[in-house]
Design a protein around this motif. Structure first.
Motif, short mmCIF file in Angstrom:
data_model
loop_
_atom_site.label_atom_id
_atom_site.label_comp_id
_atom_site.label_asym_id
_atom_site.label_seq_id
_atom_site.Cartn_x
_atom_site.Cartn_y
_atom_site.Cartn_z
N ARG A 194 -5.01 -0.35 7.48
CA ARG A 194 -4.70 1.04 7.27
C ARG A 194 -5.15 1.30 5.96
N LYS A 195 -5.98 2.36 5.66
CA LYS A 195 -6.38 2.52 4.24
C LYS A 195 -6.12 4.08 4.24
N PRO A 196 -5.97 4.57 2.73
CA PRO A 196 -6.21 5.95 2.23
C PRO A 196 -7.31 6.44 2.57
N VAL A 197 -7.48 7.56 2.99
CA VAL A 197 -8.74 8.22 3.42
C VAL A 197 -9.76 8.11 2.31
N ARG A 198 -9.41 8.32 1.21
CA ARG A 198 -10.54 8.22 -0.03
C ARG A 198 -11.09 7.04 -0.18
N GLY A 199 -10.38 5.89 0.02
CA GLY A 199 -10.74 4.55 0.12
C GLY A 199 -11.76 4.17 1.00
N LEU A 200 -12.07 4.90 2.11
CA LEU A 200 -13.20 4.75 3.16
C LEU A 200 -14.31 5.50 2.74
N ALA A 201 -14.22 6.55 1.77
CA ALA A 201 -15.48 7.50 1.85
C ALA A 201 -16.71 6.62 1.32
N GLY A 202 -17.62 7.17 2.00
CA GLY A 202 -19.10 6.82 1.83
C GLY A 202 -19.54 5.36 2.47
N LEU B 250 -1.16 7.55 3.41
CA LEU B 250 -1.08 6.13 2.67
C LEU B 250 -1.49 6.25 1.13
N THR B 251 -1.05 5.76 0.37
CA THR B 251 -1.63 5.50 -1.19
C THR B 251 -2.14 4.19 -1.31
#
Length: 276
Positions: free
Chosen positions: A153-161, A223-224
């Motif tokens: 499970r990851k924060p959204v911004r960590g998956l960007a790109g 999540l952070t």
């Protein structure tokens, strides 16, 4: 009085490729001092950008291109973009030397490097990184492992790109509640999320391989921290483990990843080594 083996053995000359969130911490630790290790060289894509940092070190390593590292070092620590893995690792293992790989996912596209290392007496090291329990998985693999399942499970911004996100037109910014965005194998995840799922590949290498290790990825805007849960069923034990990683300056990388690499370096000449 017995001889101090560390005082009679030559120091290992270490090179670091990449000065991002991980490479910077590893270089700082080597500069502060790790028994039996000496930092001799660093490779970066933009030397001018990092010159002030290098100048601030106590022992200033040489700034070299990637292709020059194997000539001056006994081992390299790869902390660079995954696209550079082959260029960094191949010269070292071909020379019978050691390469620590942080971009473990890229090994799925360069598996022949393992055979190259074996043929020339080199070694590829994948540290535990942002996961826990790889010692237990490695031990269980000496018997029979029935299944390995990981849920990330990851924060959204960590998956960007991520390539998988782009290819499937997933609008990351519009996610308002936990969403499962991937369900497949570690090999498939390595292709779709090359900057995010090195942990899944490390887990698969320790256990039953990338095609039998299954993985779910969830994007969670609440999540952070990156959260990884692993469940293993084997003939020796059944166990589960969860870790919440505090992100580094790079939201795709946990702080503990650099610390894992540093801990491995300290083990090499330690009088006491704990763990498999």
């Amino acid at each position: 009085m017995p001889n101090d083996l560390n005082s009679t053995r030559p120091q290992l000359r270490v090179a670091v490729a990449g000065l991002g969130a991980i490479g910077t911490k590893v270089v700082e630790a080597l500069d502060r001092g790790i028994d039996g290790m000496v930092l001799v060289a660093v490779a970066v894509r933009n030397p001018a950008k990092h010159r002030t940092f290098i100048e601030g070190l106590t022992s200033k390593p040489a700034l070299l291109p990637i292709e020059g590292l194997a000539d001056v070092a006994d081992m390299v620590i790869e902390c660079a973009p995954s696209s550079l893995l082959r260029a960094i690792v191949a010269p070292f293992v071909r020379a019978g030397k050691t390469a620590m790989v942080l971009s473990a996912g890229a090994l799925m596209e360069n598996e022949d490097l393992i055979a190259l290392a074996k043929a020339h007496g080199g070694q590829i090291v994948v540290p535990t990184g942002a996961l826990i329990g790889l010692d237990a998985v490695t031990a269980a693999a000496e018997g029979q492992i029935h299944s390995v399942r990981m849920v990330t499970r990851k924060p959204v911004r960590g998956l960007a790109g991520a390539p998988y996100i782009v290819a499937n037109n997933i609008d990351i910014e519009s996610i308002t509640e936990p969403l499962k965005i991937f369900d497949g194998t570690a090999r498939e995840a390595a292709k779709g999320f090359p900057a995010n799922l090195n942990v899944a590949v490390a887990l698969s290498l320790a256990g039953i391989g990338a095609d039998r290790t299954t993985l779910q990825i969830w994007a969670d805007p609440a999540l952070t921290r990156n959260v990884h849960r692993v469940e293993v069923a084997a003939d020796s034990a059944s166990f589960s483990m969860t870790i919440e990683n505090i992100p580094s300056e790079n939201p795709k990388t946990g702080r503990i990843t650099a610390l894992s690499a540093i801990a491995w370096l300290r083990k090499q000449r330690a009088a006491l080594r704990v763990g498999t």
